[in-house]
Design an enzyme around this catalytic site. Structure first.
Site, PDB file in Angstrom:
ATOM      1  CE1 TYR A   1      -2.890  -4.920   6.347  1.00  0.00           C
ATOM      2  CE2 TYR A   1      -1.741  -3.234   5.089  1.00  0.00           C
ATOM      3  CZ  TYR A   1      -2.636  -3.587   6.086  1.00  0.00           C
ATOM      4  OH  TYR A   1      -3.271  -2.621   6.785  1.00  0.00           O
ATOM      5  N   PRO A  28      -7.056   2.722   6.711  1.00  0.00           N
ATOM      6  CG  PRO A  28      -7.091   1.557   8.742  1.00  0.00           C
ATOM      7  CD  PRO A  28      -7.554   1.498   7.300  1.00  0.00           C
TER       8      PRO A  28
END
Length: 172
Positions: A1, A28
Site C-alpha cells: 500500500y 485521505p
C-alpha cells in the site's frame, strides 16, 4: 500500500516535469459515511462497529466484541468532507502529496462509546485483547490542505449520526 502511494508521487512529479501536466496527489485518512461497505468480515472499523451494534440491538445481545484493547487511535474523515477536499484541492498545481483528514485522533474505545450513545446500545463492550490493535496511532498532518483553502467541517459525532441514520434507512 505504501509503495503504491510512493509510486504515485514519483509518477506525478515525472508527468509534471516531462509534460507540464498538473497532477494532484491527495491522500485521505480513513473515510466513513453513507454508502460505506457494511460487512463484518471486510468492513473498515466504523461500518463494522455500526453493523455489530445494530445486530446486537436487534438480537437484544448483552454485549459486543471489539478487537484489540481499544487504545489505538485513528483519524476519521466524513465522506462529504472528502468530496469537498477532492474538488477544492484538485485545482492546485503541486504534485507533492496533500493529506486530508479530520486532523483529530480518536481512540477506538472512545469511538465505540460514541457509537453506543448514537445507536442507543446499552450493553457492554468486550475488548478481545487476543486480537491485534493494529498500528498504535494513525493521524495525518493536514496543515498543507489548509494552505490550499480546505479544512474539514463535519465533527465526528455529527458524521456518525448521519451515517447511522442513513444505515437505518437501508436495512431490509
Amino acid at each position: 500500500y505504501g509503495i503504491a502511494k510512493r509510486s504515485l508521487i514519483i509518477g506525478a512529479k515525472a508527468y509534471k516535469q516531462q509534460y507540464g501536466l498538473n497532477v494532484v496527489n491527495i491522500i485521505p485518512t480513513n473515510l466513513y459515511g453513507p454508502n460505506d461497505h457494511f460487512n463484518l468480515d471486510t468492513s473498515h472499523v466504523i461500518p463494522a462497529l455500526i453493523l455489530k451494534l445494530r445486530n446486537a440491538i436487534k438480537s437484544k445481545a448483552e454485549s459486543i466484541e471489539v478487537w484489540g484493547t481499544g487504545k489505538a487511535s485513528r483519524d476519521f474523515l466524513y465522506v462529504e468532507d472528502a468530496v469537498d477536499a477532492l474538488i477544492k484541492l484538485s485545482e492546485n498545481n503541486d504534485p507533492n502529496p496533500i493529506n486530508i483528514g479530520s486532523g483529530n485522533e480518536i481512540k477506538i474505545s472512545e469511538l465505540v462509546s460514541l457509537l453506543k450513545e448514537i445507536t442507543g446500545f446499552t450493553g457492554s463492550v468486550i475488548y478481545n485483547t487476543s486480537k491485534p490493535d493494529g498500528q498504535p496511532r494513525r493521524c495525518l498532518d493536514i496543515s498543507k490542505s489548509f494552505k490550499f483553502g480546505w479544512s474539514p467541517t463535519t465533527a465526528i459525532d455529527v458524521g456518525l449520526k448521519k451515517t447511522w441514520e442513513w444505515f437505518l434507512t437501508k436495512e431490509d
